[in-house]
Design an enzyme around this catalytic site. Structure first.
Site, short mmCIF file in Angstrom:
data_model
loop_
_atom_site.label_atom_id
_atom_site.label_comp_id
_atom_site.label_asym_id
_atom_site.label_seq_id
_atom_site.Cartn_x
_atom_site.Cartn_y
_atom_site.Cartn_z
N CYS A 126 -1.03 6.28 10.22
CA CYS A 126 0.24 5.70 10.66
C CYS A 126 0.02 4.43 11.47
O CYS A 126 -0.75 4.41 12.43
CB CYS A 126 0.99 6.74 11.50
N GLU A 178 0.80 -1.23 0.00
CA GLU A 178 0.00 0.00 0.00
C GLU A 178 0.83 1.28 0.00
O GLU A 178 1.98 1.30 0.45
CB GLU A 178 -0.94 -0.01 1.21
N ASN A 224 9.74 5.45 19.86
CA ASN A 224 8.54 4.93 20.52
C ASN A 224 8.65 4.57 22.00
O ASN A 224 7.63 4.37 22.66
CB ASN A 224 7.99 3.72 19.75
#
EC number: 2.1.1.192
Length: 351
Positions: A344, A102, A228
């Protein structure tokens, strides 16, 4: 001619998209043609956006028939095209082998910035707990022409040109380093798509040997690290790459990047309540940010279907306030396209 090209000569038509000008010249000479044909093909593919040999009107009929038989101008097949209420568009492409991946067209609210988020792999080799792509079976690396063609096909369908391209779709770009860098060079080349290097961003989850290679080659593109979590134990719980490349090693590579290339690095930080947020994590992230030239993009969790919840606006605001002592730019990155699974962390061929 390179071994890669020789192999393709033996197995079928040679795909010409995704080739550097030098490689195209080698191919043309090997086929008994003048090397200047390479520049004509290069210009035709990326400036004129030709998709068939018939469009090369300066070529003789004999030459077009010869190239038709030996070379391919293959393009991706669009198998799904979804439009969000916020203007985001998601494209599911299929390769010649039928593998699906994608790309996402993301216009800003004022229309001034138009970003294409592209994939570098079909699925991913890593298992980031907050990422939908990680749940897919890994089916291989994309070739350079499949990466470049995502941009060409998206721009053709939306009828507009991107101002920015980010390698933040499916896959870990540095696990497909050669094809990603070759594709980026074509996007950047003034004789091809002519995107400024600062308008191309390559992101990694923390593949340190890829970062080292990026530094050594002095690649001109913007660079981002999907961080993260500011603590190695906490990061290990949500990102398995911590097992191979420790946070301390990653941060040293990041510092070397900013020192040697004299460019700012971007840390991408997914905000997960109870996991990566709170004062303790904020303080550790502030300490990291103070140690090198960086900016921080905070991203509210989108993949709530993994058992975590998305932070509230108040929680996001409070976390950003805790980060302000770092003295670095902090961006609360909007995540458009949630309704089409285009935000995201959500790319997984779902509709």
């Amino acid at each position: 001619m390179t071994q890669e090209i020789l192999g393709e000569v033996q197995t079928g038509k040679i795909p010409l998209k995704g080739r550097t000008l030098k490689e195209l010249s080698e191919i043309m000479v090997s086929l008994g043609e003048k090397s200047f044909r390479a520049k004509q093909i290069y210009h035709g593919l990326y400036v004129n956006r030709y998709e068939s040999w018939e469009q090369f009107t300066t070529f003789s009929k004999t030459l077009k028939e010869k190239l038709e038989g030996l070379c391919s101008l293959t393009q991706l097949t669009v198998v799904k095209h979804l439009k969000s209420v916020d203007g985001t568009q998601k494209f599911t492409f299929a390769s010649e082998q039928g593998k699906e991946f994608e790309a996402v067209w993301i216009p800003s609210g004022d229309g001034g910035r138009k970003t294409i988020c592209i994939s570098s792999q079909v699925g991913c080799t890593l298992n980031c707990k907050f990422c939908a792509t990680a749940k897919l079976e890994f089916q291989g690396n994309l070739k350079a022409h499949e990466i470049v063609d995502q941009v060409l096909q998206v721009e053709k369908i939306v009828g507009d040109n991107a101002t920015n391209v980010v390698f933040m779709g499916m896959g870990e770009p540095f696990h497909n380093y050669f094809n990603v860098i070759r594709a980026a060079s074509i996007l950047h080349d003034p004789d091809a798509l002519n995107l400024g290097a600062k308008r191309i961003t390559i992101s990694t989850s923390g593949v340190v040997n890829g970062i080292r290679r990026f530094i050594e080659n002095k690649e001109p593109y913007n660079f981002a690290i999907s961080l993260n979590h500011p603590d190695p134990n906490g990061r290990l719980q949500i990102m398995d790459i911590e097992e191979k490349f420790a946070l301390s090693e990653l941060l040293q590579a990041a510092k070397d990047f900013t020192r040697e290339l004299k460019r700012r690095i971007t840390f991408e930080y997914v905000m997960i309540p109870g996991v990566s947020m709170g004062p303790e994590n904020a303080n550790k992230l502030v300490k990291i940010a103070r140690s090198l030239d960086c900016k921080i993009n905070v991203i509210p969790l989108n993949t709530e279907f993994f058992g975590w919840r998305r932070p509230t606006k108040q929680e996001v605001a409070e976390f950003i306030t805790l980060l302000e002592p770092a003295g670095v730019p902090i961006l609360n990155r909007r995540s458009p396209g949630k309704d089409i699974f285009g935000a995201c962390g959500m790319l997984a061929s779902k509709s």
